[in-house]
Design a protein around this motif. Structure first.
Motif, PDB file in Angstrom:
ATOM      1  N   GLU B 227       0.824  -1.213   0.000  1.00  0.00           N
ATOM      2  CA  GLU B 227       0.000   0.000   0.000  1.00  0.00           C
ATOM      3  C   GLU B 227       0.861   1.267   0.000  1.00  0.00           C
ATOM      4  N   SER B 228       1.886   1.230   0.854  1.00  0.00           N
ATOM      5  CA  SER B 228       2.797   2.369   0.873  1.00  0.00           C
ATOM      6  C   SER B 228       4.176   1.864   1.272  1.00  0.00           C
ATOM      7  N   ALA B 229       5.189   2.481   0.710  1.00  0.00           N
ATOM      8  CA  ALA B 229       6.569   2.115   1.070  1.00  0.00           C
ATOM      9  C   ALA B 229       7.463   3.297   0.781  1.00  0.00           C
ATOM     10  N   GLU B 230       8.324   3.597   1.742  1.00  0.00           N
ATOM     11  CA  GLU B 230       9.230   4.734   1.560  1.00  0.00           C
ATOM     12  C   GLU B 230      10.556   4.470   2.234  1.00  0.00           C
ATOM     13  N   VAL B 231      11.575   5.151   1.757  1.00  0.00           N
ATOM     14  CA  VAL B 231      12.899   5.116   2.382  1.00  0.00           C
ATOM     15  C   VAL B 231      13.396   6.549   2.489  1.00  0.00           C
ATOM     16  N   GLN B 232      13.959   6.878   3.631  1.00  0.00           N
ATOM     17  CA  GLN B 232      14.549   8.212   3.785  1.00  0.00           C
ATOM     18  C   GLN B 232      16.046   8.072   4.050  1.00  0.00           C
ATOM     19  N   ALA B 233      16.820   8.919   3.420  1.00  0.00           N
ATOM     20  CA  ALA B 233      18.252   8.994   3.685  1.00  0.00           C
ATOM     21  C   ALA B 233      18.538  10.410   4.169  1.00  0.00           C
ATOM     22  N   LEU B 234      19.049  10.510   5.403  1.00  0.00           N
ATOM     23  CA  LEU B 234      19.126  11.822   6.048  1.00  0.00           C
ATOM     24  C   LEU B 234      20.508  12.070   6.639  1.00  0.00           C
ATOM     25  N   TYR B 235      20.880  13.321   6.627  1.00  0.00           N
ATOM     26  CA  TYR B 235      22.013  13.745   7.434  1.00  0.00           C
ATOM     27  C   TYR B 235      21.434  14.207   8.761  1.00  0.00           C
ATOM     28  N   SER B 236      22.029  13.718   9.844  1.00  0.00           N
ATOM     29  CA  SER B 236      21.489  14.045  11.161  1.00  0.00           C
ATOM     30  C   SER B 236      22.557  14.762  11.972  1.00  0.00           C
ATOM     31  N   ARG B 237      22.158  15.855  12.557  1.00  0.00           N
ATOM     32  CA  ARG B 237      23.102  16.665  13.319  1.00  0.00           C
ATOM     33  C   ARG B 237      22.525  16.942  14.698  1.00  0.00           C
ATOM     34  N   ALA B 238      23.294  16.607  15.737  1.00  0.00           N
ATOM     35  CA  ALA B 238      22.828  16.900  17.096  1.00  0.00           C
ATOM     36  C   ALA B 238      22.826  18.411  17.297  1.00  0.00           C
ATOM     37  N   ILE B 239      21.667  18.970  17.610  1.00  0.00           N
ATOM     38  CA  ILE B 239      21.590  20.421  17.790  1.00  0.00           C
ATOM     39  C   ILE B 239      21.268  20.804  19.226  1.00  0.00           C
ATOM     40  N   ALA B 240      20.901  19.848  20.016  1.00  0.00           N
ATOM     41  CA  ALA B 240      20.556  20.114  21.414  1.00  0.00           C
ATOM     42  C   ALA B 240      20.800  18.816  22.170  1.00  0.00           C
ATOM     43  N   PRO B 241      20.828  18.882  23.501  1.00  0.00           N
ATOM     44  CA  PRO B 241      21.150  17.666  24.250  1.00  0.00           C
ATOM     45  C   PRO B 241      20.270  16.475  23.864  1.00  0.00           C
ATOM     46  N   PHE B 242      19.001  16.755  23.573  1.00  0.00           N
ATOM     47  CA  PHE B 242      18.099  15.638  23.332  1.00  0.00           C
ATOM     48  C   PHE B 242      17.551  15.606  21.909  1.00  0.00           C
ATOM     49  N   PHE B 243      17.976  16.521  21.054  1.00  0.00           N
ATOM     50  CA  PHE B 243      17.365  16.577  19.724  1.00  0.00           C
ATOM     51  C   PHE B 243      18.379  16.647  18.598  1.00  0.00           C
ATOM     52  N   ASP B 244      18.015  15.974  17.507  1.00  0.00           N
ATOM     53  CA  ASP B 244      18.791  16.015  16.278  1.00  0.00           C
ATOM     54  C   ASP B 244      17.983  16.728  15.195  1.00  0.00           C
ATOM     55  N   PHE B 245      18.685  17.486  14.403  1.00  0.00           N
ATOM     56  CA  PHE B 245      18.108  18.056  13.193  1.00  0.00           C
ATOM     57  C   PHE B 245      18.417  17.101  12.048  1.00  0.00           C
ATOM     58  N   GLN B 246      17.442  16.872  11.201  1.00  0.00           N
ATOM     59  CA  GLN B 246      17.661  15.929  10.113  1.00  0.00           C
ATOM     60  C   GLN B 246      17.207  16.526   8.791  1.00  0.00           C
ATOM     61  N   ALA B 247      17.958  16.265   7.760  1.00  0.00           N
ATOM     62  CA  ALA B 247      17.582  16.756   6.431  1.00  0.00           C
ATOM     63  C   ALA B 247      18.085  15.767   5.390  1.00  0.00           C
ATOM     64  N   GLY B 248      17.313  15.611   4.322  1.00  0.00           N
ATOM     65  CA  GLY B 248      17.734  14.669   3.286  1.00  0.00           C
ATOM     66  C   GLY B 248      16.609  14.434   2.293  1.00  0.00           C
ATOM     67  N   ILE B 249      16.568  13.236   1.759  1.00  0.00           N
ATOM     68  CA  ILE B 249      15.530  12.944   0.778  1.00  0.00           C
ATOM     69  C   ILE B 249      14.732  11.718   1.184  1.00  0.00           C
ATOM     70  N   ARG B 250      13.524  11.693   0.666  1.00  0.00           N
ATOM     71  CA  ARG B 250      12.646  10.543   0.886  1.00  0.00           C
ATOM     72  C   ARG B 250      12.214  10.034  -0.478  1.00  0.00           C
ATOM     73  N   GLN B 251      12.324   8.765  -0.660  1.00  0.00           N
ATOM     74  CA  GLN B 251      11.874   8.159  -1.914  1.00  0.00           C
ATOM     75  C   GLN B 251      10.725   7.215  -1.609  1.00  0.00           C
ATOM     76  N   ASP B 252       9.584   7.462  -2.260  1.00  0.00           N
ATOM     77  CA  ASP B 252       8.445   6.553  -2.129  1.00  0.00           C
ATOM     78  C   ASP B 252       8.452   5.559  -3.285  1.00  0.00           C
ATOM     79  N   PHE B 253       8.102   4.337  -2.980  1.00  0.00           N
ATOM     80  CA  PHE B 253       7.985   3.309  -4.028  1.00  0.00           C
ATOM     81  C   PHE B 253       6.540   2.896  -4.228  1.00  0.00           C
ATOM     82  N   ALA B 254       5.719   3.149  -3.240  1.00  0.00           N
ATOM     83  CA  ALA B 254       4.306   2.822  -3.342  1.00  0.00           C
ATOM     84  C   ALA B 254       3.546   3.875  -2.528  1.00  0.00           C
ATOM     85  N   PRO B 255       2.376   4.260  -2.834  1.00  0.00           N
ATOM     86  CA  PRO B 255       1.613   3.745  -3.983  1.00  0.00           C
ATOM     87  C   PRO B 255       2.199   4.168  -5.334  1.00  0.00           C
TER      88      PRO B 255
END
Lengths: 623, 383
Positions: B227-255
């Protein structure tokens, strides 16, 4: 005084250890080289003389039926007792039969820095197959020390052993028996696996966490507060009895390590915490004993019933057993397990082994909010009234600032009160980075900042502030012999211990060693500096400086401040020491919790050589 | 007798306690050499009578006061009190502003202070309280601190010999990288109509601050196309003690195949909610967003109940994907899992999904129920 050959009695402990060990097979080891599948022995031999040979190799270990791979020296874990003599030189020939680099660091010994044994700081390390000779000039001290690998995480796997330096003159500690109790841990896990689990699974080894069904004495409000802070009040030790079997001289608690004694005689036990990650609470139920030395150097005897020993510390105790047998209990600080040995008046005699006590919880004081912990702290010291002195009175109670003549006391008092008033459990800022000095790098590596850190030298250790008997604390330590550098420090420096439990990042001043490896901490030769270690984390850190002894600023007269090589900085508090930087060279300075060091809580201290300056040689000059 | 003495001494607990040694061996210690006269006077004086030599006792007191005042004043210094007592011979400076690298104290000034005090015991006991209140200045080390070789080990073993171990030391004390892979939800979903499945995986490789992060999600019904399928590839950067900022691309294969730019944050919110929020901009210009929050509540050390909510939003209708503007879907779940180990925990649970507004209309138009209840069985694992 009956003249007793110390070596003979120590020998008996070793023999006992050897017989109780899994195997007596050792000839392969005596020749050096690899174990070829032979199981590593538990317990240790003794080596001494002007030339000492040590061989490092890998082999299988079995402890109480659990098996794993280990790194042994001369075929045993712990490795052999290295017995040295004050005033005499020694050559230590160390052969590395591993397939990776190795090293031995002589923990607490004053040696030329190039023989201190830290790869990348003092020397290049010992390559596989290589024999490296540590050429030690005349040993400048006496007492109880230990040695361990400073390469990778080999220390966790068994690469450590005790050192005793016999004094050149008569030993001020009089005892009929002289034993070593080296505390450590066994785990079947590979040390790198442990590190990886700590990095990826927060609280991985802690099976004493808050749950909906626990019976911790926490109110709902307190539980919400801890959850809001994203922290755990049970975060006492990172690696626990869930994987560790706690060892005494390499023996698990069920393996029956015993120290023989005759009634009416005095037994000296040199307790060494040679563990990778554990603090222990040591006691002998039913007996009081004297603490007579700390980190190898004699202190005025203090009578206690229990003491907490941080990783890498040593305490010598003297006890006069009265019964048929007494159990020596070394309970891990989080109370998830214990190492056990028996003082036995005849072989096989045993006393009851007490149950583990309830796990302790961190308090407001451990968060650096001493204002709120005032009440609790008062109750805590109540139990230790006999240990209080002037210094201790002023400690922990912000309002005591008013007692001081120093006009600056007002500031701290107000600060604490303001902090207290503002603390409606919910709305506090656990990470007010404006409280940090500007040289601390603020980033994701710091998850909390102590709001109002107090001098916690008088704290007996996590979980021991409310026990009904006398527990040793740093304020009890008074040097037996006067110190010889009585200068007031010419400057002070502050170093912040920082960390992020969630990410398992640990650092000094917010920066891991990997980020500051080219910016060592610099001292001038012979400079006298007061170092203040401020703990901005909720864990106790045993901070170790190589190549030096420093004097704890613990309220003792300045000429009697106890000298140590390792100081525990209690969570949310600070500890101060005075240092005379008179040992030239580069020296490691780090948290002795192995995985904290490995995560970055490490620095290099550099002291330049200054020609024409006489070396003070402050330690060991008793003659 | 021995015990009597010991107990008595323990009771008094003066700093000088336990020094009744000297002549018998009843205490475990005796001095290595006979105490000199001053030391003997100090010890016996504090224990026995009130006639200490005048050099010993005042000395003790000044030391005590020194210690106490000292830490008070330094503490306030750290907290910005302007009333820090100044060292003699130095102009007033606000110590709270000091920092090791910027301090104005010259090394000359300091060595002057040292010399004043270097006289030792006699000088100090004579100085009295006012002098003892003197603060120890913080500051950079004297100039001679940098006079040694950059690396003491190099001077002895050679630069070449040290290089490798030095690099290794740096990498090992904080420079490590780790690989982590987690199946957060891998589950069988029993529901009205045809049963289905869902997977929700993520992992990273990297150090403490910078990581390559990947995520993959998908679901479907057995016997039908995914029904749905996706993959994300992200660069992740720690920006705070408990949080990461993430940016990159997402590729959907379905639908259907579609590519998105991703920006988001992931981490641990107060009260221990694990939060993952991201915005997606598709190559067709559609803007959507998604937020997930879950909470692990331990019942025992191994039994954990996990409430979980997820909501997705859209800035516009995307008819070909059945997405309506505004709140698109809301999902709420409750999972009870048992940790055989930290890494391996099977679970059971219930999960309710609603499609909202225009999305619900799209669903009905497809002949689907906009509200679906799933009874789930699955495992959570990581390594």
């Amino acid at each position: 005084m009956q003249a007793i050959n110390r070596r003979k009695f120590l020998g008996s402990s070793i023999v006992a250890g050897g017989l109780l060990g899994a195997s007596a097979a050792m000839p392969a080891w005596a020749r050096g080289g690899n174990m070829h599948g032979a199981t590593i022995r538990q317990g240790f031999d003794e080596v001494s003389g002007r030339n000492i040979d040590l061989t490092i190799a890998r082999g299988p270990r079995i402890v109480q039926g659990r098996s794993g791979m280990g790194v042994a020296v001369n075929g045993s874990v712990p490795g052999p007792l290295v017995r040295l003599k004050e005033g005499e030189p020694v050559n230590l020939n160390v052969t590395n039969a591993l397939d990776e680099d190795s090293s031995i660091h002589w923990h607490g010994l004053l040696v030329p820095f190039q023989f201190d044994g830290v790869p990348g700081v003092s020397f290049p390390g010992i390559r596989p197959g290589q024999t490296f000779t540590y050429e030690m000039p005349a040993i400048r001290q006496a007492g109880t020390y230990w040695w361990h690998s400073h390469s990778g995480l080999q220390e966790q796997a068994g690469h450590y052993g005790p050192i005793i330096v016999d004094p050149a003159g008569p030993d001020p500690v009089q005892a009929d028996y002289d034993y070593v109790m080296l505390l450590s841990e066994f785990t079947p896990m590979h040390p790198h696996t442990i590190m990886s689990k700590l990095k990826k699974g927060e609280g991985y080894f802690n099976y004493q966490q808050r749950t909906l069904t626990d019976d911790y004495p926490l109110t709902g409000q307190e539980r919400r507060m801890w959850a809001e802070m994203r922290m755990m009040p049970t975060d006492i030790l990172d690696v626990t009895g869930s994987t560790y079997t706690y060892l005494a001289n390499g023996h698990g608690p069920e393996e029956g390590l015993e120290y023989l004694f005759s009634r009416g005689k005095r037994v000296r036990i040199r307790v060494i915490n040679g563990s990778a990650m554990s603090f222990y609470n040591v006691r002998i139920p039913g007996l009081k004993f004297w603490v007579v030395a700390a980190d190898g150097l004699n202190v005025r005897p203090v009578e206690v019933e229990e003491f907490q020993i941080g990783t890498a510390e040593t305490y010598d105790i003297v006890v006069e057993p009265i019964g048929e047998a007494h159990t020596i209990v070394a309970e891990s600080m989080d109370r998830s397990g214990m190492a056990v040995a028996t003082l036995a008046s005849r072989p096989g005699a045993r006393a009851a082994v007490p149950a583990l006590r309830d796990p302790p919880l961190l308090t407001m004081a451990d968060m650096g909010m001493a204002g709120m912990a005032h009440g609790a702290h008062g109750a805590g010291t109540g139990g230790n009234m006999d240990g209080m002195d002037h210094g201790a009175m002023g400690h922990g109670a912000p309002s005591s600032g008013g007692m001081d003549m120093s006009n600056s006391g007002e500031g701290s008092g107000e600060e604490a009160m303001a902090g207290m008033a503002g603390m409606s459990m919910g709305g506090m800022d656990m990470r007010d980075t404006s409280r940090l000095p500007p040289d601390v790098e603020v980033g994701p590596g710091i998850d909390m900042v102590s709001m109002n850190p107090q001098d916690r030298m008088g704290h007996p250790g996590i979980g021991l502030d409310k026990v009904p008997h006398k527990v040793l604390n740093y304020r009890d330590l008074v040097a037996l012999e006067p110190n010889d550098d009585l200068r007031t420090p010419s400057r002070q420096m502050e170093i912040h211990l920082t960390g992020n439990m969630e990410r398992y990042m640990w650092s000094f001043d917010g920066e891991k060693f990997s980020a500051v490896s080219d910016e060592p901490i610099r001292f001038a030769y012979n400079e006298r500096v007061r170092v203040k270690l401020v703990n901005n984390t909720m864990m106790a850190h045993p901070i170790h400086l190589h190549g030096h002894f420093f004097e704890l600023v613990n309220g003792a007269p300045s000429d009697r401040q106890p000298q140590k090589h390792t100081v525990i900085v209690q969570p949310g508090g600070f500890a101060q020491f005075d240092l005379t930087a008179d040992e030239p060279g580069d020296w490691a300075f780090h948290c002795h919790l192995l995985y904290h060091m490995h995560a970055g809580m490490f620095q290099i201290v550099t002291v330049p050589q200054e020609a024409g300056q006489p070396d003070l040689q402050r330690v060991g000059e008793s003659g | 007798m021995k015990y009597m003495i010991a107990l008595m001494l323990a009771g008094t607990a003066t700093p000088a306690f336990a020094q009744d040694h000297g002549h018998d061996h009843s205490m475990p210690m005796q001095p290595a050499d006979p105490p000199d006269t001053e030391e003997a006077a100090e010890e016996e004086g504090s224990e026995e009578d009130a006639s200490p030599t005048s050099s010993a006792m005042p000395m003790d007191h000044s030391q005590m006061d020194h210690g106490a005042m000292d830490h008070q004043s330094r503490q306030s210094q750290g907290e910005g009190s302007p009333e820090v007592p100044q060292p003699m011979g130095q102009s007033p400076v606000d110590h709270s502003q000091m920092d090791h690298s910027q301090m104005g104290h010259g090394s000359m000034d300091q060595s002057g202070v040292v010399d004043d005090q270097a006289g030792g015991e006699m000088d100090r006991s004579a100085m009295g309280h006012e002098a003892m209140a003197m603060d120890i200045p913080s500051g950079p080390p004297p100039a001679s601190a940098g006079s040694g070789p950059a690396r003491a080990g190099d001077a002895i073993w050679g630069v070449e010999a040290m290089r490798e171990s030095r690099e290794q030391l740096r990498d090992e004390q904080g420079g490590q990288k780790y690989f982590w892979f987690q199946g957060d939800r891998v589950e069988y979903r029993a529901r009205e109509g045809s049963d289905g499945y869902l997977f929700d995986l993520q992992g990273y490789y990297g150090g403490d601050l910078d990581k390559f992060w990947f995520k993959s999600e998908g679901e479907g019904s057995f016997g039908e196309e995914i029904e749905s399928a996706e993959v994300q590839a992200l660069y992740s950067r720690a920006i705070a003690p408990f949080f990461d900022f993430q940016a990159g691309i997402r590729q959907d294969f379905a639908p259907m195949d579609r590519t998105y730019a991703v920006v988001g944050i992931q981490g641990l919110a107060p009260y221990l909610f694990e939060v993952d929020a991201a915005a997606f901009l598709s190559d067709k210009g559609d803007l959507t967003a998604r937020i997930e929050a879950e909470l692990d509540q331990r019942i025992t050390q191994r039994l954990v109940i996990q409430p979980r909510v997820e909501a997705s939003f859209s800035a516009q209708d995307v008819p070909e994907l059945g997405i309506g503007a505004g709140v698109d879907t809301v999902e709420a779940g409750l999972r009870l899992r048992y940790h055989f180990s930290r890494e391996f925990a099977p679970y059971i649970g219930i999960d309710q999904e609603w499609r909202i507004g225009q999305s619900a209309d799209y669903a009905r138009a497809e002949g689907e129920d906009p509200s679906v209840t799933n009874y789930v069985v699955g495992i959570r694992f990581w390594f």
